[in-house]
Design a protein around this motif. Structure first.
Motif, mmCIF file in Angstrom:
data_model
loop_
_atom_site.group_PDB
_atom_site.id
_atom_site.type_symbol
_atom_site.label_atom_id
_atom_site.label_comp_id
_atom_site.label_asym_id
_atom_site.label_seq_id
_atom_site.Cartn_x
_atom_site.Cartn_y
_atom_site.Cartn_z
ATOM 1 N N ALA A 56 0.843 -1.195 0.000
ATOM 2 C CA ALA A 56 0.000 0.000 0.000
ATOM 3 C C ALA A 56 0.877 1.244 0.000
ATOM 4 O O ALA A 56 1.334 1.710 1.022
ATOM 5 C CB ALA A 56 -0.921 0.009 1.218
ATOM 6 N N GLU A 180 -12.936 0.244 -9.607
ATOM 7 C CA GLU A 180 -12.174 1.137 -8.735
ATOM 8 C C GLU A 180 -12.999 2.354 -8.338
ATOM 9 O O GLU A 180 -12.979 2.788 -7.180
ATOM 10 C CB GLU A 180 -10.884 1.571 -9.430
ATOM 11 C CG GLU A 180 -9.963 2.438 -8.573
ATOM 12 C CD GLU A 180 -9.506 1.746 -7.310
ATOM 13 O OE1 GLU A 180 -9.282 2.459 -6.306
ATOM 14 O OE2 GLU A 180 -9.380 0.504 -7.319
ATOM 15 N N ASP A 184 -14.338 3.440 -4.428
ATOM 16 C CA ASP A 184 -14.155 4.768 -3.832
ATOM 17 C C ASP A 184 -15.478 5.365 -3.385
ATOM 18 O O ASP A 184 -15.567 5.972 -2.315
ATOM 19 C CB ASP A 184 -13.474 5.701 -4.833
ATOM 20 C CG ASP A 184 -12.010 5.327 -5.079
ATOM 21 O OD1 ASP A 184 -11.436 4.628 -4.222
ATOM 22 O OD2 ASP A 184 -11.469 5.716 -6.127
ATOM 23 N N ASP A 187 -16.751 3.561 -0.331
ATOM 24 C CA ASP A 187 -15.944 3.955 0.824
ATOM 25 C C ASP A 187 -16.370 5.326 1.336
ATOM 26 O O ASP A 187 -16.366 5.594 2.541
ATOM 27 C CB ASP A 187 -14.469 3.980 0.429
ATOM 28 C CG ASP A 187 -13.547 3.930 1.622
ATOM 29 O OD1 ASP A 187 -14.022 3.587 2.720
ATOM 30 O OD2 ASP A 187 -12.351 4.231 1.472
ATOM 31 N N ARG A 254 -12.370 0.877 3.199
ATOM 32 C CA ARG A 254 -11.083 0.470 2.625
ATOM 33 C C ARG A 254 -9.924 1.349 3.060
ATOM 34 O O ARG A 254 -8.768 0.992 2.862
ATOM 35 C CB ARG A 254 -11.145 0.488 1.096
ATOM 36 C CG ARG A 254 -11.943 -0.634 0.464
ATOM 37 C CD ARG A 254 -11.625 -0.726 -1.018
ATOM 38 N NE ARG A 254 -11.648 0.575 -1.660
ATOM 39 C CZ ARG A 254 -10.686 1.039 -2.472
ATOM 40 N NH1 ARG A 254 -9.632 0.316 -2.720
ATOM 41 N NH2 ARG A 254 -10.787 2.234 -3.026
ATOM 42 N N HIS A 255 -10.207 2.518 3.626
ATOM 43 C CA HIS A 255 -9.139 3.435 3.985
ATOM 44 C C HIS A 255 -8.217 2.787 5.027
ATOM 45 O O HIS A 255 -8.631 2.434 6.122
ATOM 46 C CB HIS A 255 -9.711 4.731 4.558
ATOM 47 C CG HIS A 255 -8.664 5.723 4.953
ATOM 48 N ND1 HIS A 255 -7.842 6.330 4.042
ATOM 49 C CD2 HIS A 255 -8.276 6.178 6.173
ATOM 50 C CE1 HIS A 255 -7.018 7.140 4.661
ATOM 51 N NE2 HIS A 255 -7.250 7.066 5.966
ATOM 52 N N GLU A 258 -5.752 -1.155 2.278
ATOM 53 C CA GLU A 258 -5.488 -1.375 0.857
ATOM 54 C C GLU A 258 -4.792 -2.697 0.578
ATOM 55 O O GLU A 258 -4.911 -3.244 -0.519
ATOM 56 C CB GLU A 258 -4.648 -0.222 0.296
ATOM 57 C CG GLU A 258 -5.399 1.102 0.199
ATOM 58 C CD GLU A 258 -5.424 1.876 1.521
ATOM 59 O OE1 GLU A 258 -6.039 2.947 1.576
ATOM 60 O OE2 GLU A 258 -4.811 1.392 2.516
ATOM 61 N N TYR A 259 -4.035 -3.234 1.531
ATOM 62 C CA TYR A 259 -3.331 -4.495 1.254
ATOM 63 C C TYR A 259 -3.914 -5.684 2.011
ATOM 64 O O TYR A 259 -3.412 -6.790 1.931
ATOM 65 C CB TYR A 259 -1.824 -4.344 1.535
ATOM 66 C CG TYR A 259 -1.421 -4.224 2.984
ATOM 67 C CD1 TYR A 259 -1.117 -5.349 3.734
ATOM 68 C CD2 TYR A 259 -1.307 -2.980 3.593
ATOM 69 C CE1 TYR A 259 -0.725 -5.251 5.056
ATOM 70 C CE2 TYR A 259 -0.907 -2.865 4.918
ATOM 71 C CZ TYR A 259 -0.616 -4.004 5.642
ATOM 72 O OH TYR A 259 -0.229 -3.891 6.950
#
Length: 366
Positions: A56, A180, A184, A187, A254-255, A258-259
């Motif tokens: 990330a 994607e 976003d 999120d 997701r914030h 990311e990994y």
């Protein structure tokens, strides 16, 4: 004024520094009871090597400089998890799996943010490498909660997320670019933006809140049982906590995740607005495209200590000038922190003591 520090850096003075050491010792001490052994990676390493393990953001958040010896670029770690993964994949690659490791150390970020201006922080954590099963995730969550309780923190809350939820539901239905954008907007809880892409994903925004209610909504959405195994695993993890913490679920958050793979979680403590820890499942990069499953958590001591949590009452026993050495030794064996007067005119008040030795016994100062 002299002694000024760069923006985002700070000194930790007594008794706060003592509290930090105590918090770290109690967290790691409890982790050791579960078989987690401590590793201590270096503060800096080759930037290109670190970048391969920091999925990330790579080394964008790392302070870099040229090593005068090798003439290669070094990076100061912005996160310890990647270094623990490197150790597990290389120096401990022969170790039977899963391998349980714990750690504590300073990390340094290139820049802070408006909400969190600190750049230098103390990170404490545990990683279980070789498995990301429900049983492995359950153990990690339990260790995180119990170690915080052992450190004196109460009123804990745990917020679960499912980082690959949208990818799983959208598999074969959306192209990568649209997916994607959808991630976003979910999120950001942007209902209008989600509806503009596909209204079928709108219920995911509503499926956030107290754990039981959010899980019920997710199960009703998952008509095709694409999420059945994830939801069952999440239910088992939650059940293992048996009411020890307040549980919530934000399935599309997701914030900071990311990994992570199928599971993520954030830890909160009563009286603090920001999270004090984060964890979940992920993969350790071994090189040449090979990856290994893992699960772990990281705690950040600074927000806990800055809020005055996890601290203990300061107790110091003043030993008047001339107190026999053997008397002080006996009191320390009983657990007292003793501060001996080195001059006849010294006082307990000057030494910030809470007790004074009178007639061989500790007496609290009024």
């Amino acid at each position: 004024m002299t002694g000024l520090l760069p923006e985002g850096f700070h000194d930790r003075l007594p008794p706060a520094a003592d509290a930090a050491a105590r918090l770290e010792a109690r967290v790691l001490g409890h982790a050791r009871l579960y078989g987690y052994e401590q590793v201590d990676p270096p503060l800096a390493e080759f930037a290109d090597e670190l970048a391969t393990r920091l999925k990330a953001g790579g080394v964008r958040d790392a302070v870099r400089f040229i090593d005068p010896v090798s003439q290669r670029t070094l990076a100061i770690r912005p996160d310890l998890t990647a270094q623990v993964g490197r150790i597990a994949a290389t120096r401990m690659g022969h170790h039977p799996r899963p391998v349980r490791l714990c750690y504590a150390g300073q990390v340094l970020r290139l820049s802070g943010s408006e909400l969190d201006p600190q750049r230098a922080m103390r990170q404490i954590g545990c990683e279980l490498i070789g498995l990301d099963s429900v049983a492995a995730a359950t153990e990690i969550v339990q260790v995180a909660i119990e170690s915080l309780h052992a450190a004196g923190l109460n009123g804990l809350a745990l917020d679960f997320t499912l980082p690959d939820l949208v990818d799983t539901l959208a598999a074969g239905h959306l192209d990568p670019a649209t997916l994607e954008v959808l991630r976003d907007r979910l999120d950001a809880k942007d209902a209008a933006g989600v509806a503009a892409i596909d209204r079928r994903y709108l219920p995911l925004i509503e499926a956030a809140g107290p754990f039981d209610g959010a899980m019920a909504k997710l199960r009703s959405i998952d008509a095709g049982n694409a999420l059945a195994s994830r939801l069952e695993g999440l239910s088992q993890i939650a059940a293992s906590l048996d009411g020890k913490v307040a549980l919530t679920l934000d399935p599309t958050e997701r914030h900071g995740f990311e990994y992570q793979s199928w599971l993520g979680f954030s830890l909160f403590a009563q009286g603090l607005r920001s999270e004090i820890g984060r964890g979940g499942t992920y993969t350790v990069v071994h090189g040449k495209g090979r990856e290994e499953p893992a699960v772990g958590f990281s705690l950040y001591a600074d927000p806990v200590l800055d809020a005055g949590l996890g601290t203990a009452e300061r107790t110091r026993l003043f030993l008047p000038h001339g107190t026999p050495v053997a008397v002080g030794a006996a009191l320390r064996q009983r657990g007292w922190v003793t501060v001996a007067a080195l001059e006849a005119g010294d006082t307990p008040q000057a030494q910030l003591c809470t007790h004074v030795l009178q007639d061989g016994e500790p007496i609290p100062l009024s």
